[in-house]
Write an enzyme that holds these catalytic residues in place. Structure first.
Site, PDB file in Angstrom:
ATOM      1  N   PRO A   1       1.502  -6.454   1.242  1.00 32.00           N
ATOM      2  CA  PRO A   1       2.438  -6.971   2.243  1.00 32.00           C
ATOM      3  C   PRO A   1       2.624  -5.959   3.374  1.00 32.00           C
ATOM      4  CG  PRO A   1       3.602  -6.253   0.257  1.00 32.00           C
ATOM      5  CD  PRO A   1       2.141  -6.190  -0.049  1.00 32.00           C
TER       6      PRO A   1
ATOM      7  N   LYS B   1       4.453  -6.940  14.919  1.00 31.46           N
ATOM      8  CA  LYS B   1       5.477  -6.638  13.914  1.00 31.46           C
ATOM      9  C   LYS B   1       6.895  -6.858  14.442  1.00 31.46           C
ATOM     10  CE  LYS B   1       2.280  -3.290  11.958  1.00 31.46           C
ATOM     11  NZ  LYS B   1       2.048  -3.081  10.529  1.00 31.46           N
TER      12      LYS B   1
ATOM     13  N   ASN C   1      -3.587   7.646   0.368  1.00 32.96           N
ATOM     14  CA  ASN C   1      -4.044   8.185   1.654  1.00 32.96           C
ATOM     15  C   ASN C   1      -3.441   9.567   1.872  1.00 32.96           C
ATOM     16  OD1 ASN C   1      -1.394   7.896   3.020  1.00 32.96           O
ATOM     17  ND2 ASN C   1      -1.778   5.736   2.592  1.00 32.96           N
TER      18      ASN C   1
ATOM     19  N   LYS D   1      -7.610   3.040 -19.601  1.00 30.83           N
ATOM     20  CA  LYS D   1      -8.486   3.880 -18.785  1.00 30.83           C
ATOM     21  C   LYS D   1      -9.874   3.257 -18.704  1.00 30.83           C
ATOM     22  CE  LYS D   1     -10.234   8.583 -18.505  1.00 30.83           C
ATOM     23  NZ  LYS D   1     -10.423   9.846 -19.191  1.00 30.83           N
TER      24      LYS D   1
ATOM     25  N   PHE E   1       5.348   3.306  13.358  1.00 34.90           N
ATOM     26  CA  PHE E   1       4.409   4.383  13.658  1.00 34.90           C
ATOM     27  C   PHE E   1       3.006   3.789  13.687  1.00 34.90           C
ATOM     28  CE2 PHE E   1       6.082   8.732  13.760  1.00 34.90           C
ATOM     29  CZ  PHE E   1       7.424   8.451  13.601  1.00 34.90           C
TER      30      PHE E   1
ATOM     31  N   ASP F   1      -3.127  -0.575   2.883  1.00 35.78           N
ATOM     32  CA  ASP F   1      -3.319  -1.946   3.360  1.00 35.78           C
ATOM     33  C   ASP F   1      -3.776  -2.880   2.237  1.00 35.78           C
ATOM     34  OD1 ASP F   1      -2.545  -1.559   5.979  1.00 35.78           O
ATOM     35  OD2 ASP F   1      -4.503  -0.734   6.532  1.00 35.78           O
TER      36      ASP F   1
ATOM     37  N   LYS G   1       0.268  -3.831  17.704  1.00 35.43           N
ATOM     38  CA  LYS G   1       1.108  -3.707  16.497  1.00 35.43           C
ATOM     39  C   LYS G   1       2.572  -3.910  16.831  1.00 35.43           C
ATOM     40  CE  LYS G   1      -1.974  -0.704  14.022  1.00 35.43           C
ATOM     41  NZ  LYS G   1      -2.277   0.626  13.499  1.00 35.43           N
TER      42      LYS G   1
HETATM   43  O1  C5P Z   1      -1.047   0.189   9.154  1.00 38.55           O
HETATM   44  P1  C5P Z   1      -0.551  -0.004  10.539  1.00 38.55           P
HETATM   45  O2  C5P Z   1      -1.228   0.852  11.515  1.00 38.55           O
HETATM   46  O3  C5P Z   1      -0.445  -1.448  10.918  1.00 38.55           O
HETATM   47  O4  C5P Z   1       0.962   0.576  10.498  1.00 38.55           O
HETATM   48  C1  C5P Z   1       1.832   0.461  11.581  1.00 38.55           C
HETATM   49  C2  C5P Z   1       3.259   0.450  11.101  1.00 38.55           C
HETATM   50  O5  C5P Z   1       3.440  -0.553  10.118  1.00 38.55           O
HETATM   51  C3  C5P Z   1       3.759   1.730  10.470  1.00 38.55           C
HETATM   52  O6  C5P Z   1       5.079   1.900  10.929  1.00 38.55           O
HETATM   53  C4  C5P Z   1       3.737   1.459   8.972  1.00 38.55           C
HETATM   54  O7  C5P Z   1       4.779   2.139   8.335  1.00 38.55           O
HETATM   55  C5  C5P Z   1       3.951  -0.037   8.916  1.00 38.55           C
HETATM   56  N1  C5P Z   1       3.241  -0.698   7.815  1.00 38.55           N
HETATM   57  C6  C5P Z   1       3.944  -1.245   6.755  1.00 38.55           C
HETATM   58  N2  C5P Z   1       3.277  -1.924   5.759  1.00 38.55           N
HETATM   59  C7  C5P Z   1       1.935  -2.050   5.787  1.00 38.55           C
HETATM   60  C8  C5P Z   1       1.206  -1.493   6.839  1.00 38.55           C
HETATM   61  C9  C5P Z   1       1.883  -0.816   7.832  1.00 38.55           C
HETATM   62  O8  C5P Z   1       5.175  -1.108   6.719  1.00 38.55           O
HETATM   63  N3  C5P Z   1       1.318  -2.714   4.814  1.00 38.55           N
END
Ligand code: C5P
Length: 392
Positions: free
Chosen positions: A300, A337, A205, A284, A319, A274, A333
């Site tokens: 994860p 989390k 990304n 390849k 973030f 994700d 979120k």
């Molecule tokens: O992807 P998402 O918007 O849910 O991300 C929100 C937060 O979760 C961010 O702080 C990002 O660093 C964290 N994150 C993570 N592992 C993921 C997806 C997001 O640590 N697979």
């Protein structure tokens, strides 16, 4: 605020004129001190005209009879900046040599020091120069690292003076900050991840890792010990952080879990992919005329896992990069989390967020209250965020 701007003899000395102006625009009173070598490139008259202050060039100068200028100035200054700092000047200051106005002033000065080196890449990489930088950092000096590119001698590498904006931002930040996070351990995830499709291709990304690097730098300046787990990033990462470089989300998770239990503050600034290809091809993949489907499996949630393994009382911050008004998503979120706060970025704007050098953050707290940083450079934005978090 009084700043002494030491200029040493690099071709980049001409850029110190812009820096002096930028510092004045930021509200500093600027007194410039030129080394002998700097005077081969720029003149005292230039800086006297720009700053309205006498320019210092001679260690034995006594503008006021009977007063030693280097001691007077060292006591009056709130910040000493050396930009550009040549290898010679860095090495002299690091070894306590005081054989001209700038180095005697640096010896007598007890406050915050900021160095912006500029030199040939081999001179910068030289172990003696690096050792001097390390010694100065140990005494609390801060470095705005040189950037990579073509340098005046025709070579290419790390040695170009950082941008005037970057040096001025660091100066403003240094002048204003305290050491609120002294003794605290930070764990920061940063940058993108790369998820291999085959041995030469991957999914990723637009994250540049700049915000994570700025957070790590800001935390270090505020006294913290910092572990930075960074996905692939070209951003220069702070030297004094413990940096663990990873590539995939799974590697990031492993590295993070090893540190999770010891951290007082956890910040998930990484843009973790994700999904990842379920079965990366070894070798390849070849082109055929057929359609191709890529099967993806979920990665994860690194931050949620760190939170689950964190110690009681740790401060946990995420973030959320959202298009348009993402406050509702950010709220979800934060709860999902197990976070104490989440920093929301509006990624529908091109001027902030991904890969930009500026950012504007809305900080949403567990209590539901919000506050906004306003538009800031990423370093200042990081300092703002850490100052807000220190008040929770
Ligand atoms: O992807 P998402 O918007 O849910 O991300 C929100 C937060 O979760 C961010 O702080 C990002 O660093 C964290 N994150 C993570 N592992 C993921 C997806 C997001 O640590 N697979």
């Amino acid at each position: 605020m009084n700043v002494v701007l030491g200029v040493s003899g690099s071709i980049a000395a001409y850029r110190a004129a812009d820096l002096a102006r930028e510092l004045m625009r930021s509200g500093f009173t600027v007194t410039v001190c030129l080394t002998d070598a700097a005077q081969k490139f720029v003149t005292p008259a230039l800086f006297e005209g720009l700053t309205g202050q006498p320019c210092l060039i001679d260690a034995f100068e006594e503008p006021e009879r009977g007063r030693m200028a280097h001691i007077d100035l060292a006591r009056k200054a709130d910040l000493l900046i050396v930009a550009p700092a040549t290898a010679n000047t860095l090495n002299r200051i690091a070894h306590g040599i005081g054989d001209d106005m700038l180095t005697t002033l640096a010896l007598a000065y007890e406050g915050r020091k900021l160095f912006a080196p500029a030199m040939n890449p081999s001179m910068y990489a030289n172990p003696l120069t690096q050792e001097s930088i390390r010694r100065l950092e140990e005494t609390g000096a801060v470095f705005v690292q040189p950037i990579e590119g073509d340098v005046a001698c025709g070579e290419n590498g790390q040695g170009k003076l950082a941008s005037v904006e970057q040096i001025a931002a660091a100066a403003r930040a240094l002048a204003g900050i305290g050491r609120q996070w002294a003794g605290k351990r930070f764990l920061i995830t940063s940058g993108p991840t790369q998820e291999p499709i085959d041995n030469v291709r991957f999914l990723t990304n637009r994250s540049s890792g700049k915000m994570g690097a700025a957070l790590a730098q800001a935390a270090l300046w505020m006294g913290a010990d910092v572990t930075l787990i960074s996905g692939p990033s070209n951003s220069s990462l702070p030297r004094n952080a413990k940096v663990v470089r990873v590539r995939t989300a799974q590697e990031m998770l492993q590295a993070a879990l090893a540190e999770a239990g010891g951290a007082d503050v956890i910040i998930g600034a990484a843009a973790v992919a994700d999904y990842r290809p379920s079965n990366p091809f070894h070798g390849k993949l070849r082109r055929t005329a057929e359609m191709m489907a890529l099967e993806l499996v979920p990665n994860p949630d690194v931050l949620a896992e760190i939170v689950a393994h964190s110690k009681p009382g740790a401060l946990k911050v995420g973030f959320a990069a959202e298009p348009n008004d993402g406050l509702d998503y950010a709220r979800q979120k934060l709860a999902r989390k197990g976070l104490d706060a989440i920093a929301l970025n509006d990624i529908s704007r091109a001027d902030i967020g991904f890969d930009a050098s500026q950012n504007e953050i809305t900080l949403l707290l567990k209590s539901g209250s919000t506050r906004t940083s306003g538009m800031l450079g990423k370093l200042e934005c990081a300092l703002w965020l850490l100052a807000e978090l220190s008040n929770l």
